[in-house]
Design a protein around this motif. Structure first.
Motif, PDB file in Angstrom:
ATOM      1  N   THR A 169     -12.590 -26.136 -11.018  1.00 12.96           N
ATOM      2  CA  THR A 169     -13.604 -26.851 -11.796  1.00 12.96           C
ATOM      3  C   THR A 169     -13.114 -27.311 -13.161  1.00 12.96           C
ATOM      4  OG1 THR A 169     -14.433 -24.742 -12.603  1.00 12.96           O
ATOM      5  CG2 THR A 169     -15.500 -25.671 -10.664  1.00 12.96           C
ATOM      6  N   ALA A 170     -12.192 -26.577 -13.780  1.00 12.93           N
ATOM      7  CA  ALA A 170     -11.803 -26.926 -15.149  1.00 12.93           C
ATOM      8  C   ALA A 170     -10.408 -27.532 -15.268  1.00 12.93           C
ATOM      9  CB  ALA A 170     -11.882 -25.685 -16.027  1.00 12.93           C
ATOM     10  N   LEU A 171      -9.483 -27.189 -14.367  1.00 13.89           N
ATOM     11  CA  LEU A 171      -8.098 -27.633 -14.487  1.00 13.89           C
ATOM     12  C   LEU A 171      -7.653 -28.390 -13.242  1.00 13.89           C
ATOM     13  CD1 LEU A 171      -6.567 -24.289 -15.737  1.00 13.89           C
ATOM     14  CD2 LEU A 171      -7.009 -26.283 -17.140  1.00 13.89           C
ATOM     15  N   PHE A 172      -6.748 -29.316 -13.420  1.00 12.42           N
ATOM     16  CA  PHE A 172      -6.139 -30.004 -12.290  1.00 12.42           C
ATOM     17  C   PHE A 172      -4.632 -29.809 -12.393  1.00 12.42           C
ATOM     18  CE2 PHE A 172     -10.036 -32.263 -13.169  1.00 12.42           C
ATOM     19  CZ  PHE A 172     -10.599 -32.385 -11.918  1.00 12.42           C
ATOM     20  N   PHE A 173      -3.997 -29.360 -11.302  1.00 11.29           N
ATOM     21  CA  PHE A 173      -2.550 -29.196 -11.320  1.00 11.29           C
ATOM     22  C   PHE A 173      -2.036 -29.175  -9.891  1.00 11.29           C
ATOM     23  CE2 PHE A 173      -4.444 -25.038 -11.393  1.00 11.29           C
ATOM     24  CZ  PHE A 173      -3.765 -24.356 -10.406  1.00 11.29           C
ATOM     25  N   ASP A 174      -0.751 -29.420  -9.743  1.00 10.48           N
ATOM     26  CA  ASP A 174      -0.114 -29.368  -8.435  1.00 10.48           C
ATOM     27  C   ASP A 174       0.486 -27.988  -8.236  1.00 10.48           C
ATOM     28  OD1 ASP A 174      -0.693 -32.029  -7.864  1.00 10.48           O
ATOM     29  OD2 ASP A 174       1.075 -32.715  -8.941  1.00 10.48           O
ATOM     30  N   SER A 175       0.464 -27.521  -6.999  1.00  9.65           N
ATOM     31  CA  SER A 175       0.978 -26.196  -6.685  1.00  9.65           C
ATOM     32  C   SER A 175       1.816 -26.281  -5.421  1.00  9.65           C
ATOM     33  CB  SER A 175      -0.187 -25.225  -6.471  1.00  9.65           C
ATOM     34  OG  SER A 175       0.293 -23.956  -6.146  1.00  9.65           O
ATOM     35  N   ILE A 176       2.715 -25.323  -5.238  1.00  8.45           N
ATOM     36  CA  ILE A 176       3.526 -25.240  -4.029  1.00  8.45           C
ATOM     37  C   ILE A 176       2.935 -24.170  -3.138  1.00  8.45           C
ATOM     38  CG2 ILE A 176       5.776 -24.592  -3.107  1.00  8.45           C
ATOM     39  CD1 ILE A 176       7.000 -25.744  -5.656  1.00  8.45           C
ATOM     40  N   VAL A 177       2.642 -24.524  -1.899  1.00  9.42           N
ATOM     41  CA  VAL A 177       2.108 -23.569  -0.933  1.00  9.42           C
ATOM     42  C   VAL A 177       3.197 -23.315   0.100  1.00  9.42           C
ATOM     43  CG1 VAL A 177       0.330 -23.146   0.794  1.00  9.42           C
ATOM     44  CG2 VAL A 177      -0.230 -24.427  -1.276  1.00  9.42           C
TER      45      VAL A 177
END
Length: 81
Positions: free
Chosen positions: A60-68
């Protein structure tokens, strides 16, 4: 906001949240495979690591890319469905 400007506090929080989520996913993968990265199990492998895929996490507050991380499991494991 000015283009190209970033808040160092927000960047720090973003990095910590990303590291936290990736650590949780790594622990789940180790539990599913029954061994850590570069380790072998005495009973033989339940599956194997299969690279990773990039995902965008949108809380809801942050947007970021992550590695799964990805795995190929021989047995069906309920929380990986």
């Amino acid at each position: 906001m000015l283009e190209g400007w970033s808040d160092p506090i927000e960047d720090g929080v973003r990095g910590r949240v990303r590291a936290f989520i990736e650590a949780i996913l790594e622990e789940e993968l180790e539990a599913a495979l029954g061994r850590g990265r570069y380790e072998r199990s005495e009973k033989g492998p339940r599956g194997w690591r299969n690279g990773h895929r990039d995902r965008q996490v949108i809380p809801t507050a942050l947007f970021f890319d992550s590695i799964v991380r990805r795995a190929r499991c021989r047995a069906v494991i309920p929380f990986f469905r």
